[in-house]
Each structure stands twice: as C-alpha cells, then as structure tokens.
Design an enzyme around this catalytic site. Structure first.
Site, mmCIF file in Angstrom:
data_model
loop_
_atom_site.group_PDB
_atom_site.id
_atom_site.type_symbol
_atom_site.label_atom_id
_atom_site.label_comp_id
_atom_site.label_asym_id
_atom_site.label_seq_id
_atom_site.Cartn_x
_atom_site.Cartn_y
_atom_site.Cartn_z
ATOM 1 N N HIS A 58 0.833 -1.205 0.000
ATOM 2 C CA HIS A 58 0.000 0.000 0.000
ATOM 3 C C HIS A 58 0.871 1.261 0.000
ATOM 4 O O HIS A 58 0.563 2.245 -0.683
ATOM 5 C CB HIS A 58 -0.915 0.022 1.227
ATOM 6 C CG HIS A 58 -1.918 -1.087 1.258
ATOM 7 N ND1 HIS A 58 -1.853 -2.121 2.152
ATOM 8 C CD2 HIS A 58 -3.018 -1.316 0.497
ATOM 9 C CE1 HIS A 58 -2.868 -2.938 1.954
ATOM 10 N NE2 HIS A 58 -3.589 -2.477 0.952
ATOM 11 N N GLU A 100 -0.790 -5.260 -8.944
ATOM 12 C CA GLU A 100 -0.937 -6.299 -9.967
ATOM 13 C C GLU A 100 -1.075 -7.704 -9.383
ATOM 14 O O GLU A 100 -1.322 -8.647 -10.125
ATOM 15 C CB GLU A 100 0.252 -6.242 -10.938
ATOM 16 C CG GLU A 100 0.258 -4.974 -11.778
ATOM 17 C CD GLU A 100 1.418 -4.896 -12.749
ATOM 18 O OE1 GLU A 100 2.204 -5.873 -12.828
ATOM 19 O OE2 GLU A 100 1.561 -3.859 -13.431
ATOM 20 N N ASP A 111 -3.498 -8.788 -7.544
ATOM 21 C CA ASP A 111 -4.894 -9.128 -7.835
ATOM 22 C C ASP A 111 -5.155 -8.835 -9.315
ATOM 23 O O ASP A 111 -5.890 -7.899 -9.653
ATOM 24 C CB ASP A 111 -5.837 -8.311 -6.947
ATOM 25 C CG ASP A 111 -5.593 -8.574 -5.474
ATOM 26 O OD1 ASP A 111 -5.948 -9.666 -5.013
ATOM 27 O OD2 ASP A 111 -5.039 -7.698 -4.791
ATOM 28 N N ILE A 167 4.536 -6.332 -4.888
ATOM 29 C CA ILE A 167 5.602 -6.124 -3.911
ATOM 30 C C ILE A 167 5.762 -7.403 -3.092
ATOM 31 O O ILE A 167 4.774 -7.978 -2.624
ATOM 32 C CB ILE A 167 5.282 -4.932 -2.983
ATOM 33 C CG1 ILE A 167 4.999 -3.666 -3.815
ATOM 34 C CG2 ILE A 167 6.431 -4.684 -2.006
ATOM 35 C CD1 ILE A 167 6.131 -3.225 -4.705
ATOM 36 N N SER A 218 0.366 -9.263 1.279
ATOM 37 C CA SER A 218 -1.095 -9.303 1.318
ATOM 38 C C SER A 218 -1.541 -9.158 2.762
ATOM 39 O O SER A 218 -0.884 -9.671 3.678
ATOM 40 C CB SER A 218 -1.615 -10.623 0.751
ATOM 41 O OG SER A 218 -3.002 -10.774 1.009
ATOM 42 N N SER A 219 -2.660 -8.474 2.958
ATOM 43 C CA SER A 219 -3.221 -8.361 4.304
ATOM 44 C C SER A 219 -3.564 -9.734 4.864
ATOM 45 O O SER A 219 -3.557 -9.946 6.079
ATOM 46 C CB SER A 219 -4.468 -7.472 4.279
ATOM 47 O OG SER A 219 -4.130 -6.163 3.863
#
Length: 285
Positions: free
Chosen positions: A37, A150, A152, A178, A187-188
């Site tokens: 993010h 990218e 997702d 990343i 990813s969260s």
C-alpha cells in the site's frame, strides 16, 4: 491529513479541489496497510497533487461471513502510516454511509464475463462487490488517477474494463507485486498464516517461477504436463490448489497458439488462508 467520514463532506472537499484544478489520485484499500500500500501511495505522489486513500472493509465482496468478521481492523495504525507519508485525505466511511439501505437492496455494478470465471467462479459475488464499491468511490471522489496492485490481476483487469465501458475519465495505474525477500507476495491475508505456514507460503512463487521457466523452454504440447507436475508439487508442499494455469494476458481466456503474452495465475489455500499470485511471461513460438 484530513479524515473524512461522510459523503457530504467529501463532496464539498472534492468540489474545492476540482475548482483549483488539482490532480487527484485515489488509492482504495480495506485497511491493514502494508508496504504494498505504501508503494502505491508513493507511486500516486508521482502523478497527483492530492492523494486520497480510502479505508472501507467492504462486506459486499466477502463470500464468507467469518472471513469478514475476522478481517483485521487496524485504523489507528493505518492512520499513523498515512500521516507519515503525507496523505492529504483519508476517506473512512461507516457501512451505513456506503449502503444506507443495506446490501440486499443495493444497486450493483458488475463486469459480467470476467467476474464469473476463475476467482469469480470460486468466490461468487466477490467481483460484483469490488466493482460496486469502486464505482461508488469513483463517483464520490472523481479522481484523475486510481492506483491498484498487480497481485490481484483479475481484479485489475476487471476495473480497467469497468472504467472503459462506463466511460470514466480516470487513468488506472498499476504497480507490480511487492514481495518479501523470500518471494511471498505482500497481502493483508498473510496475517492469517501460522508460523509454520509462513515457512511454506514462499514456495508458491518459487514454483510459479520454475513453472514459467519450463513453459518458456518447452514445446507447447508439453505445457499441460508442466502445469500438472507443478500442481502436484504444490500439493506435496501443503497447498490446496484452486487455480494454477496460464491465460491470455488481455482477457484471461486460455491462450491460442498465436498469443505470446500470457500470465500464470495461481490461487491456492494454505490452511485457512487463500493466497493468490501471478507471473507474466512471453511465449516463444
């Protein structure tokens, strides 16, 4: 940083910004911010005068109620991060602000074909939820640019189609995935992984890379065997495989022999955590 919680106040702020001809960049998130993010925010700064980050855990895109309930809510930590990187506006609405009549009565927006395949087939209604909230954010904020990762990839493609077909004057700018040093895509959902699963998870991208290398080297008719062997390897490592194959980069259809630009899409389960990743490749015909 201006924290805005209502659409009414947001509209007023956007009206002022538009009058001053400020270029607006939007970074939509569901919070629980990580380095991916932050990289999106830094990218947005290269294009935009004003950076707006939205944090909204959108119930419409969750196909599992327990997943929604357990999704990390980290507003205080997130707001500190956003202030550190000099975000101008944080839009943090309550669910009743976005869906005043409830989700079951909500008008929705859907990119029909692409929302029904692959991840969309495994998670019915997910992309409908994504495109509905993104459409709302585009309408509220009227950004000049919007920034997406990218990782997702199917979602990114769907949003690009949404912008084109609904005639939004918005430039979609994507950021390459990343990763941690071990290759795991940020990813969260990585927060859900146990310590043991964290050791296994990086094998997903390692196997993706090896698979792509083999596909580039070998003849086209060997490709199904390569894919099958990689799936078996993933299963042996402890993954449950949902999606693992190559697709046309432009439309996510199975590529014809004339298509050179393809993408390997992977969607797997590791324990109770869904992990997605991909890698673009150019085939040699």
């Amino acid at each position: 940083m201006h924290i805005i919680k209502t659409i009414k106040v947001l509209y007023k702020e956007i009206k002022i910004l538009k009058k001053s001809n400020k270029k607006i960049g939007l970074v939509p998130t569901m919070g629980n911010l990580h380095d991916g993010h932050i990289k999106l925010i830094l990218l947005a700064k290269k294009y935009s005068d004003i950076i707006i980050v939205s944090i909204f855990i959108n119930p419409m895109q969750f196909d599992n109620l327990s997943d929604l309930k357990n999704y990390p809510k980290t507003f205080m930590k997130d707001s500190i991060i956003l202030k550190k990187y000099h975000v101008d506006i944080l839009f943090f609405p309550h669910i009743n602000e976005i869906y005043p009549n409830g989700i079951e009565h909500q008008t929705f927006v859907e990119v029909i074909k692409l929302s029904k395949i692959l991840e969309g087939q495994s998670r019915p209604g997910h992309f409908r939820g994504v495109t509905t909230i993104i459409t709302k954010l585009f309408n509220f904020i009227q950004p000049d640019f919007a920034f997406f990762g990218e990782k997702d990839y199917q979602q990114l493609l769907i949003i690009k189609i949404l912008v084109k077909e609904l005639n939004y004057m918005i430039k979609i700018i994507s950021l390459p995935t990343i990763r941690l040093k071990n290759g795991l895509a940020l990813s969260s959902r990585n927060n859900y992984l146990s310590s043991q699963e964290n050791e296994i998870a990086p094998y997903l991208y390692k196997i993706i890379k090896k698979t792509c290398e083999k596909i580039i080297k070998e003849d086209d008719n060997i490709r199904p065997k390569i894919i099958h062997e990689s799936k078996i390897l993933l299963i042996k490592k402890g993954f449950s495989v949902d999606i693992f194959d190559i697709y046309d980069y432009k439309n996510l259809e199975h590529p014809s022999k004339k298509v050179k630009k393809v993408i390997l899409l992977a969607s797997v389960w590791l324990g109770n955590t869904r992990l997605i990743d991909n890698k673009k490749i150019i085939l040699n015909y």
